[in-house]
Design an enzyme around this catalytic site. Sequence first.
Site, short mmCIF file in Angstrom:
data_model
loop_
_atom_site.label_atom_id
_atom_site.label_comp_id
_atom_site.label_asym_id
_atom_site.label_seq_id
_atom_site.Cartn_x
_atom_site.Cartn_y
_atom_site.Cartn_z
N LYS A 1 0.83 -1.20 0.00
CA LYS A 1 0.00 0.00 0.00
C LYS A 1 0.87 1.25 0.00
O LYS A 1 0.57 2.22 -0.71
CB LYS A 1 -0.95 -0.03 1.20
CG LYS A 1 -2.00 -1.12 1.10
CD LYS A 1 -2.70 -1.40 2.42
CE LYS A 1 -3.67 -2.58 2.27
NZ LYS A 1 -4.31 -2.96 3.55
N GLN B 1 -4.43 -1.65 9.76
CA GLN B 1 -4.25 -2.95 9.12
C GLN B 1 -4.81 -4.06 10.01
O GLN B 1 -4.45 -4.19 11.17
CB GLN B 1 -2.77 -3.20 8.83
CG GLN B 1 -2.50 -4.50 8.10
CD GLN B 1 -3.14 -4.54 6.72
OE1 GLN B 1 -3.05 -3.59 5.95
NE2 GLN B 1 -3.79 -5.65 6.40
N ASP C 1 -10.88 2.34 3.94
CA ASP C 1 -11.16 0.90 3.79
C ASP C 1 -12.64 0.67 3.45
O ASP C 1 -12.99 -0.39 2.94
CB ASP C 1 -10.84 0.16 5.09
CG ASP C 1 -9.49 -0.55 5.04
OD1 ASP C 1 -9.03 -0.86 3.93
OD2 ASP C 1 -8.92 -0.81 6.12
#
Length: 287
Positions: free
Chosen positions: A54, A98, A121
């Site tokens: 990412k 995460q 997200d």
Amino acid sequence: MPAQLIDGKAVAAQTLADVQAQIATRRAAGLRAPCLATLLVGDDPASHVYVRNKRDACGKVGITSRHEPLPADLSHAALLDMIDALNADDEVDGILVQFPLPSHFNTTEVIERILPTKDVDGFHPYNLGRLAQRQPVLRPCTPYGVMALLAHTGVNIKGMRALVIGASNHVGRPMALELLLAGVTTTTAHRFTRNLDQEVANAEILVAAVGKPGLVPGAWVRPGAIVIDVGINRLADGRLVGDITAEAARARAAWITPVPGGVGPMTVAMLMRNTLTAQQGRERASG
């Protein structure tokens, strides 16, 4: 004829190039680049790989990346305080924690602590609710990426019958909502579903998102179907495979995603798109 491969790497590259061009235009106009903050708790090797991917994508498209590696014994309260600080920071447009987190964290509370406008997200109940009400803003990245892959085939999917195998909050459920939004007649299969083989045989679009290798024998696939394998599983011999027996599925499907190189690259690409979208939305809201 064997199925045509849906090249997730190529579609992701196109998506990243588009995001990069938009950011370059913003910078040329004197506007700030978007900023993504990532929080990684503990030393899970897979999580470190995901975060590195990412951050590498941020570098490619021109998104400013802030990364905070955190010890596994960090307290739940301390993580929430860090999220609060990022929520209040006007220079941060997207916040990504995460997952999975160590077991002492309340994952639901962590997700809900992130401002919906910075939830890149797409996991916050507000953003899932917007998707359910057909007014999406920040969309869960993996289902969002699957929709881009379906669009890449050029097939008009309106009115088609789809089966989503898996009902997780992060993939299966929002995947069904994305398909409904696109005008697809959608069924969700889960651990209580009976006669899964019959459900698969009826599906013109098949999306498997469980994380169990060989869950769907390729012989079940409807001839001419579009097959999207979200699952990624490492076997004892080190090979990566999906949830669907690939060789037999390729012999029957019209289109199929490879594993790896299918859905995975799209998840990161759509995260980059969401980060830019989050910045643009916050700018509109601030006038």
